[in-house]
Scaffold this motif. Sequence first.
Motif, mmCIF file in Angstrom:
data_model
loop_
_atom_site.group_PDB
_atom_site.id
_atom_site.type_symbol
_atom_site.label_atom_id
_atom_site.label_comp_id
_atom_site.label_asym_id
_atom_site.label_seq_id
_atom_site.Cartn_x
_atom_site.Cartn_y
_atom_site.Cartn_z
ATOM 1 N N VAL A 5 0.850 -1.189 0.000
ATOM 2 C CA VAL A 5 0.000 0.000 0.000
ATOM 3 C C VAL A 5 0.885 1.238 0.000
ATOM 4 N N GLU A 6 0.813 1.986 -1.086
ATOM 5 C CA GLU A 6 1.605 3.218 -1.210
ATOM 6 C C GLU A 6 0.842 4.400 -0.612
ATOM 7 N N SER A 7 1.611 5.376 -0.147
ATOM 8 C CA SER A 7 1.037 6.619 0.352
ATOM 9 C C SER A 7 2.068 7.723 0.219
ATOM 10 N N GLY A 8 1.618 8.960 0.393
ATOM 11 C CA GLY A 8 2.536 10.093 0.391
ATOM 12 C C GLY A 8 2.537 10.919 -0.879
ATOM 13 N N GLY A 9 1.794 10.479 -1.891
ATOM 14 C CA GLY A 9 1.731 11.258 -3.122
ATOM 15 C C GLY A 9 0.938 12.533 -2.934
ATOM 16 N N GLY A 10 0.964 13.381 -3.943
ATOM 17 C CA GLY A 10 0.216 14.628 -3.867
ATOM 18 C C GLY A 10 0.660 15.610 -4.924
ATOM 19 N N PHE A 24 4.238 -2.876 3.619
ATOM 20 C CA PHE A 24 4.280 -4.270 3.170
ATOM 21 C C PHE A 24 3.653 -5.164 4.229
ATOM 22 N N SER A 25 2.846 -6.124 3.814
ATOM 23 C CA SER A 25 2.287 -7.088 4.752
ATOM 24 C C SER A 25 2.034 -8.411 4.044
ATOM 25 N N GLY A 26 1.935 -9.462 4.834
ATOM 26 C CA GLY A 26 1.588 -10.768 4.314
ATOM 27 C C GLY A 26 2.709 -11.778 4.266
ATOM 28 N N ASP A 90 8.553 14.511 -13.460
ATOM 29 C CA ASP A 90 8.408 13.451 -12.457
ATOM 30 C C ASP A 90 6.945 13.102 -12.220
ATOM 31 N N THR A 91 6.046 13.858 -12.806
ATOM 32 C CA THR A 91 4.621 13.604 -12.637
ATOM 33 C C THR A 91 4.256 12.229 -13.181
ATOM 34 N N ALA A 92 3.631 11.423 -12.333
ATOM 35 C CA ALA A 92 3.283 10.053 -12.706
ATOM 36 C C ALA A 92 2.554 9.391 -11.539
ATOM 37 N N VAL A 93 2.025 8.219 -11.808
ATOM 38 C CA VAL A 93 1.589 7.336 -10.729
ATOM 39 C C VAL A 93 2.797 6.491 -10.340
ATOM 40 N N TYR A 94 3.088 6.480 -9.041
ATOM 41 C CA TYR A 94 4.247 5.753 -8.536
ATOM 42 C C TYR A 94 3.775 4.465 -7.866
ATOM 43 N N TYR A 95 4.433 3.364 -8.244
ATOM 44 C CA TYR A 95 4.090 2.046 -7.749
ATOM 45 C C TYR A 95 5.282 1.446 -6.998
ATOM 46 N N CYS A 96 5.002 0.757 -5.907
ATOM 47 C CA CYS A 96 6.049 -0.038 -5.293
ATOM 48 C C CYS A 96 5.815 -1.496 -5.651
ATOM 49 N N ALA A 97 6.899 -2.261 -5.606
ATOM 50 C CA ALA A 97 6.850 -3.663 -5.996
ATOM 51 C C ALA A 97 7.825 -4.459 -5.147
ATOM 52 N N GLU A 112 7.225 -9.727 -8.193
ATOM 53 C CA GLU A 112 6.050 -10.587 -8.121
ATOM 54 C C GLU A 112 4.799 -9.865 -7.649
ATOM 55 N N PHE A 113 4.986 -8.877 -6.805
ATOM 56 C CA PHE A 113 3.840 -8.213 -6.184
ATOM 57 C C PHE A 113 3.912 -6.711 -6.404
ATOM 58 N N TRP A 114 2.741 -6.099 -6.583
ATOM 59 C CA TRP A 114 2.642 -4.674 -6.894
ATOM 60 C C TRP A 114 1.557 -4.003 -6.050
ATOM 61 N N GLY A 115 1.809 -2.747 -5.734
ATOM 62 C CA GLY A 115 0.793 -1.940 -5.089
ATOM 63 C C GLY A 115 -0.119 -1.290 -6.111
ATOM 64 N N GLN A 116 -1.082 -0.523 -5.617
ATOM 65 C CA GLN A 116 -2.064 0.130 -6.477
ATOM 66 C C GLN A 116 -1.603 1.479 -6.987
#
Length: 124
Positions: A5-10, A24-26, A90-97, A112-116
Motif C-alpha cells: 500500500v503506497e502513500s505520500g503522493g500529492g 508491506f504485509s503478508g 516526475d509527474t506520474a503514478v508511482y508504484y512499489c513492488a 512478483e507483487f505490486w501496489g495500487q
Amino acid sequence: QVLLVESGGGLVQAGGSLRLSCAFSGRTFSRYAMGWFRQAPGKEREFVAAISWSGVNTDYTDSVKGRFTISRDNAKNTVFLEMNSLKPEDTAVYYCAADLWGSAATRSTSYEFWGQGTQVTVSS
C-alpha cells in the motif's frame, strides 16, 4: 499473499519534495527486494529506484540520481522514496513492488507483487 500500500503522493511545485511510503504485509519483508516504478499518462511504466532485500544494494534510473533516495525500515515493514528537487517530468503514478530475495532489479518482470499506486503531480 503480499499486500503493498503506497502513500505520500500529492501535488507539489517544481523544486519541492515528497516522501513516498510503501507498507508491506503478508510475508517476511526482510526477504524481499523493493522497487519503485512510475507511469506517466500515455507512457510505459518505468523503473525509478530499487533496494535489495539486504538493503546493501540500491539502483536508480539516471534521471533521478542525486534527487531521489530509496530506503527501507525492516522494523516497520516499509520502504520509502524520498524525492527532492522535483520536476514536472516526475509527474506520474508511482508504484512499489516486491521481489523475493531480489538484488534491486530494474526490470518490472522481476517483481512478483505490486501496489495500487499513488499519484505524484509536480506543477511548473
